[in-house]
Design a protein around this motif. Structure first.
Motif, PDB file in Angstrom:
ATOM      1  N   GLU A  83       0.824  -1.218   0.000  1.00 23.70           N
ATOM      2  CA  GLU A  83       0.000   0.000   0.000  1.00 23.70           C
ATOM      3  C   GLU A  83       0.851   1.258   0.000  1.00 23.70           C
ATOM      4  O   GLU A  83       0.468   2.284  -0.577  1.00 23.70           O
ATOM      5  N   THR A 119      -5.115   8.417   4.171  1.00 22.67           N
ATOM      6  CA  THR A 119      -5.855   7.383   3.459  1.00 22.67           C
ATOM      7  C   THR A 119      -5.029   6.105   3.332  1.00 22.67           C
ATOM      8  O   THR A 119      -5.519   4.992   3.580  1.00 22.67           O
ATOM      9  N   ASP A 130      -4.284   4.429   6.846  1.00 19.49           N
ATOM     10  CA  ASP A 130      -5.464   3.702   7.303  1.00 19.49           C
ATOM     11  C   ASP A 130      -5.659   2.405   6.518  1.00 19.49           C
ATOM     12  O   ASP A 130      -5.973   1.360   7.094  1.00 19.49           O
ATOM     13  N   LYS A 131      -5.462   2.456   5.209  1.00 13.78           N
ATOM     14  CA  LYS A 131      -5.642   1.279   4.362  1.00 13.78           C
ATOM     15  C   LYS A 131      -4.678   0.168   4.761  1.00 13.78           C
ATOM     16  O   LYS A 131      -5.081  -1.007   4.898  1.00 13.78           O
ATOM     17  N   ARG A 138      -5.809  -3.308   6.941  1.00  8.62           N
ATOM     18  CA  ARG A 138      -5.575  -4.607   6.325  1.00  8.62           C
ATOM     19  C   ARG A 138      -4.826  -5.534   7.275  1.00  8.62           C
ATOM     20  O   ARG A 138      -5.161  -6.699   7.450  1.00  8.62           O
TER      21      ARG A 138
END
Length: 409
Positions: free
Chosen positions: A147, A191, A194-195, A199
């Motif tokens: 990510e 963003t 957090d992603k 996960r």
């Protein structure tokens, strides 16, 4: 000259609360505070001369630094800090030259023009991040935690495999990638943080690194510092072990108790895990991007079995562990320098000439310099004892260290 000192406690949010704080308990036992509040954090028990937390001579309630002005034969003692911590900010400290530039440019955020090398000695198991990992390992983690690549340009993504290679300078590649991530606008950064964190939270089997990332995310959701363990070494110090934090070495304390000694400065360039001012541009330009393999510091062992911490290249401070069983007596070495003695456990009487002071847990003693072996301070231990002594080494002591032959006067 033996003078008991009254010292400062700092109540930063990252400190342990109430009776769970070693710093708070030391301050209470030593008479520096009147009580411990259950829900209040006690982060640092701060001993020294810095304006943000000056120690005071109990006898006449004068600041220790002002005492030195009245008695110019005494050298200024280094400050010594005992910390109990939850995650502190990711940070670096400048060199002397950089400190002057930062202070001239921004005196509000860089309040003095000095450098701030630090040594941290663990009192309990102490967890921290310090120094960049092997670049090849960072390469693996940037792929594993993919990510984070959403913050990079296509060119920067293509250079990930050069980390740890002999092609383009690996440190230069790391600087490009790290700088890009840390310069990312806050909304986009949040963003991706957090992603990634959510996960990992959904995984049943988490690695040690996964757990650290999730821990930091629960403390500082959306903060760029959540990515720090991907780049920095994570390790634990056991009681008595230490690490030396050189200028421009990225680091953050995570959990545990330590004694910390540093140069007389408050210059900190923060990189995340903090609501305080973050200076990204100074940070990415000044960081040391080279690999650091678990930077544990190995102290010198003196003849009496105690440890002496003498970081090379630093002439502002040394730290001595002072300990012994009940009934033991010994003299303090390097007594040509003033020192500050902070008592962690036990009881002892310190004698210097015709002066003596009995010390208990949490009390702090300023010990004046002497000029002959016969005048060396004596420590008579009446209960199992542990203290740490901070002092500015004399030119003779520094010379003996440079010759790799520590001389005990």
């Amino acid at each position: 000259m033996l003078l008991k000192l009254k010292c400062t406690v700092n109540n930063y949010a990252w400190g342990a609360k109430g009776e769970a704080s070693m710093a708070g308990n030391l301050a209470l036992d030593g008479g520096h505070i009147a009580n411990l509040e259950t829900d209040k954090p006690y982060a640092e028990f701060w001993v020294g001369t810095h304006a943000n937390g000056p120690a005071r001579v109990i006898e006449n309630n004068i600041a220790l630094k002002d005492y030195f002005l009245l008695h110019p034969t005494y050298k200024e003692s280094m400050k010594m800090v005992l910390s109990v911590v939850a995650p502190l900010s990711i940070q670096i400290h400048p060199t002397k030259k950089q400190g002057k530039v930062l202070h001239a440019k921004d005196p509000k955020n860089y309040p003095d023009d000095n450098h701030k090398p630090e040594i941290a000695i663990a009192l309990t198991e102490f967890e921290l991040l310090s120094g960049f990992r092997q670049h090849s390992q960072i390469c693996e983690y940037l792929k594993l935690y993919s990510e984070i690549q959403e913050l990079l340009t296509e060119e920067e993504k293509s250079q990930i495999d050069n980390l740890g290679s002999f092609g383009e300078s690996s440190s230069q590649v790391l600087k490009k990638i790290f700088s890009r991530i840390w310069r990312t606008p806050k909304e986009k950064l949040q963003t991706v943080v957090d992603k990634l964190a959510r996960r990992i939270q959904g995984q049943e089997n988490k690695s040690a690194l996964d757990e650290i990332i999730v821990y930091l995310f629960t403390m500082y959701p959306g903060d760029v510092g959540v990515f720090a363990p991907i780049f920095l070494n994570y390790f634990k110090l056991q009681p008595g072990e230490a690490t030396f934090l050189e200028p421009n070495m990225p680091h953050a304390y995570l959990k545990g108790d330590c004694v910390e000694c540093m140069a007389d400065s408050d210059n900190t360039i923060r990189a995340g895990l903090t609501p305080k001012y973050i200076d990204v541009e100074s940070l990415v330009e000044m960081l040391n991007y080279t690999e650091t393999l678990l930077p544990k510091y190995i102290p010198n062992e003196l003849d009496d079995g105690t440890l002496l911490f003498t970081p090379r290249g630093i002439d502002e401070f040394w730290v001595q562990e002072v300990k012994g069983p009940s009934g033991s007596i010994y003299q303090l070495p390097y007594s040509e320098s003033c020192s500050v003695l902070t008592i962690l456990y036990g009881t002892a009487t310190v004698t210097l000439g015709n002066s003596s002071q009995t010390l208990n847990r949490g009390e702090v003693l300023f010990v004046g310099a002497t000029h002959s072996t016969s005048e060396r301070p004596k420590v008579n231990i009446s209960d199992d004892f542990l203290a740490f002594r901070a002092f500015t080494p004399s030119p003779r002591a520094l010379e003996s260290l440079s010759n790799k032959n520590l001389i005990i006067d």
